[in-house]
Design an enzyme around this catalytic site. Structure first.
Site, PDB file in Angstrom:
ATOM      1  N   ARG A   6       3.911   4.540   1.877  1.00  0.00           N
ATOM      2  CA  ARG A   6       4.379   4.536   3.264  1.00  0.00           C
ATOM      3  C   ARG A   6       3.782   5.647   4.116  1.00  0.00           C
ATOM      4  O   ARG A   6       3.557   5.461   5.314  1.00  0.00           O
ATOM      5  CB  ARG A   6       5.909   4.628   3.279  1.00  0.00           C
TER       6      ARG A   6
ATOM      7  N   HIS B 210       7.299   4.449  -9.793  1.00  0.00           N
ATOM      8  CA  HIS B 210       8.039   4.754  -8.575  1.00  0.00           C
ATOM      9  C   HIS B 210       9.384   5.343  -8.988  1.00  0.00           C
ATOM     10  O   HIS B 210      10.087   4.772  -9.831  1.00  0.00           O
ATOM     11  CB  HIS B 210       8.246   3.478  -7.749  1.00  0.00           C
TER      12      HIS B 210
ATOM     13  N   CYS C 168       8.379  -4.581  -7.691  1.00  0.00           N
ATOM     14  CA  CYS C 168       8.878  -5.127  -6.421  1.00  0.00           C
ATOM     15  C   CYS C 168      10.376  -5.408  -6.535  1.00  0.00           C
ATOM     16  O   CYS C 168      10.804  -6.185  -7.385  1.00  0.00           O
ATOM     17  CB  CYS C 168       8.135  -6.399  -6.045  1.00  0.00           C
TER      18      CYS C 168
ATOM     19  N   ASN D 196       4.911   8.149  -7.911  1.00  0.00           N
ATOM     20  CA  ASN D 196       4.976   7.461  -6.624  1.00  0.00           C
ATOM     21  C   ASN D 196       6.381   7.596  -6.056  1.00  0.00           C
ATOM     22  O   ASN D 196       7.354   7.477  -6.782  1.00  0.00           O
ATOM     23  CB  ASN D 196       4.593   5.982  -6.816  1.00  0.00           C
ATOM     24  N   GLY D 197       6.459   7.850  -4.755  1.00  0.00           N
ATOM     25  CA  GLY D 197       7.755   7.885  -4.099  1.00  0.00           C
ATOM     26  C   GLY D 197       7.980   9.127  -3.265  1.00  0.00           C
ATOM     27  O   GLY D 197       8.041  10.235  -3.800  1.00  0.00           O
ATOM     28  N   ASP D 198       8.039   8.949  -1.940  1.00  0.00           N
ATOM     29  CA  ASP D 198       8.451   9.987  -0.993  1.00  0.00           C
ATOM     30  C   ASP D 198       7.453  11.123  -0.781  1.00  0.00           C
ATOM     31  O   ASP D 198       7.828  12.160  -0.241  1.00  0.00           O
ATOM     32  CB  ASP D 198       9.802  10.588  -1.397  1.00  0.00           C
TER      33      ASP D 198
ATOM     34  N   GLN E 106      -3.709  -6.498  -8.039  1.00  0.00           N
ATOM     35  CA  GLN E 106      -2.360  -6.466  -8.598  1.00  0.00           C
ATOM     36  C   GLN E 106      -1.757  -7.876  -8.603  1.00  0.00           C
ATOM     37  O   GLN E 106      -1.766  -8.572  -7.593  1.00  0.00           O
ATOM     38  CB  GLN E 106      -1.447  -5.536  -7.801  1.00  0.00           C
TER      39      GLN E 106
ATOM     40  N   LYS F 126       2.416  -0.981 -12.634  1.00  0.00           N
ATOM     41  CA  LYS F 126       3.232  -0.204 -11.697  1.00  0.00           C
ATOM     42  C   LYS F 126       4.664  -0.700 -11.828  1.00  0.00           C
ATOM     43  O   LYS F 126       4.927  -1.902 -11.784  1.00  0.00           O
ATOM     44  CB  LYS F 126       2.751  -0.387 -10.258  1.00  0.00           C
TER      45      LYS F 126
END
Length: 346
Positions: free
Chosen positions: A229, A171, A102, A204-206, A72, A141
């Protein structure tokens, strides 16, 4: 089966998200062992690569066992991004991924990462520069948009697909949200269900449990999920999701022995890849996560973060296995670590 260019992934693949200062080769190795289908390098500054910055070059390292593997890159200059894609080609990854997600100020405010979401025409030009510079599949992404007034991911998806990207990971937050609040997958689902879109869309996310992964798979129809995460200190999340998708049943939580075995592998790979001082120092952030749930573990954790040799750390890990042999962990939802990408510009 999901296809990214000439790369074949299993049905509903699970991708390890690129996380700065986390998803290095040692961490990726234990995630691969535990079911990650595809992973990426930490994100790499295009300017750093061109300047031959040591840290940027080091991030190109990967093992054959990690394939399929993507590198990436990020940046806000068309020429630099194109040149960095050519440099990435020299180490023969399976694809090149562009970071337009980011949110950290020193990246976004310099017109890179999620900062590019303020200028979709620029995003298209940057992406096109990479697509034209490499024969490898190019993926992106990104986030839903810069803020709630510019949630333009539907336009972004169409335009980037039209210039040749082979997959898109989204995300479910805007740049202004950083990592606060809940990720909103509604627009991710709209992108996936847009009849014009024919490339794989990864959400993506949680994602913090097998149940949520299956719920979002069914509700939004995404081709796969990118996990970040939740995998920190708990790489078993990948196989747990796969098992639940297949059977509707939960795998038993990893035992003390399994947790220590993976922790030890992570440690030894970190030591080998980064050297004795940095390898041991940077591993310290992971012990609490691997050992979470063990009662009265503070004493051992304190030892682990002060020991200076692998031999000493191994001895403490052996003590933990002996001390907690037979301990049964309660199944529980993973607590997402409050991870904020440092995104250093190299």
């Amino acid at each position: 089966m999901v296809k990214i260019g000439n790369i074949s992934l299993p049905e509903f693949p699970l991708l390890l998200a690129p996380m700065e200062d986390v998803s290095d080769p040692p961490f990726r190795a234990v995630c691969k062992d535990n079911g990650a289908d595809m992973m990426f390098s930490e994100f790499i500054s295009s300017e750093g690569l061109i300047r031959d910055a040591i840290k940027s070059r080091q991030k190109l390292d990967f093992e054959e066992e990690e394939r399929p593997f993507g590198i990436q890159i990020f940046g806000g200059d068309e020429e630099a991004l194109g040149m960095s894609a050519k440099i990435c080609e020299t180490v023969n990854p399976d694809l090149v991924d562009i970071n337009f997600g980011c949110p950290v100020k020193k990246v976004a405010m310099k017109g890179a990462g999620a900062g590019v979401l303020k200028d979709i025409d620029l995003m298209v030009r940057l992406t096109e520069s990479v697509v034209k510079s490499t024969s490898l599949p190019v993926t992106v992404k990104t986030r839903l948009g810069w803020d709630d007034n510019t949630r333009n991911i539907e336009e972004v998806a169409e335009r980037l697909q039209d210039i040749g990207i082979k997959a898109l990971s989204i995300h479910g937050r805007t740049r202004m949200q950083m990592y606060k609040g809940e990720a909103d997958w509604t627009l991710i689902g709209k992108v996936k269900n847009n009849p014009r879109i024919n490339i794989p869309i990864f959400g993506n996310g949680d994602i913090d449990s097998p149940e949520k992964a299956v719920e979002y798979k069914n509700r939004y129809g995404v081709d796969g999920i990118m996990i970040g995460r939740a995998a920190i200190g708990y790489p078993w999340i990948f196989n747990e999701i796969k098992h639940f998708v297949k059977t509707g049943e939960h795998l038993a939580p990893p035992t003390v022995e399994q947790r220590v075995e993976v922790c030890r592998k992570h440690l030894h790979k970190s030591y080998k890849w980064k050297g004795p001082k940095v390898g041991i120092f940077e591993m310290r952030r992971h012990y609490a996560n691997y050992l979470k749930g063990l009662p009265n573990i503070k004493e051992y954790r304190s030892k682990l973060v002060t020991m200076m040799t692998v031999e000493e750390i191994d001895a403490v890990l052996d003590e933990i296995v002996t001390k907690f042999a037979g301990f049964e962990f309660e199944p529980s939802k993973i607590e997402l670590i409050n991870y904020h990408e440092k995104c250093p510009v190299n």
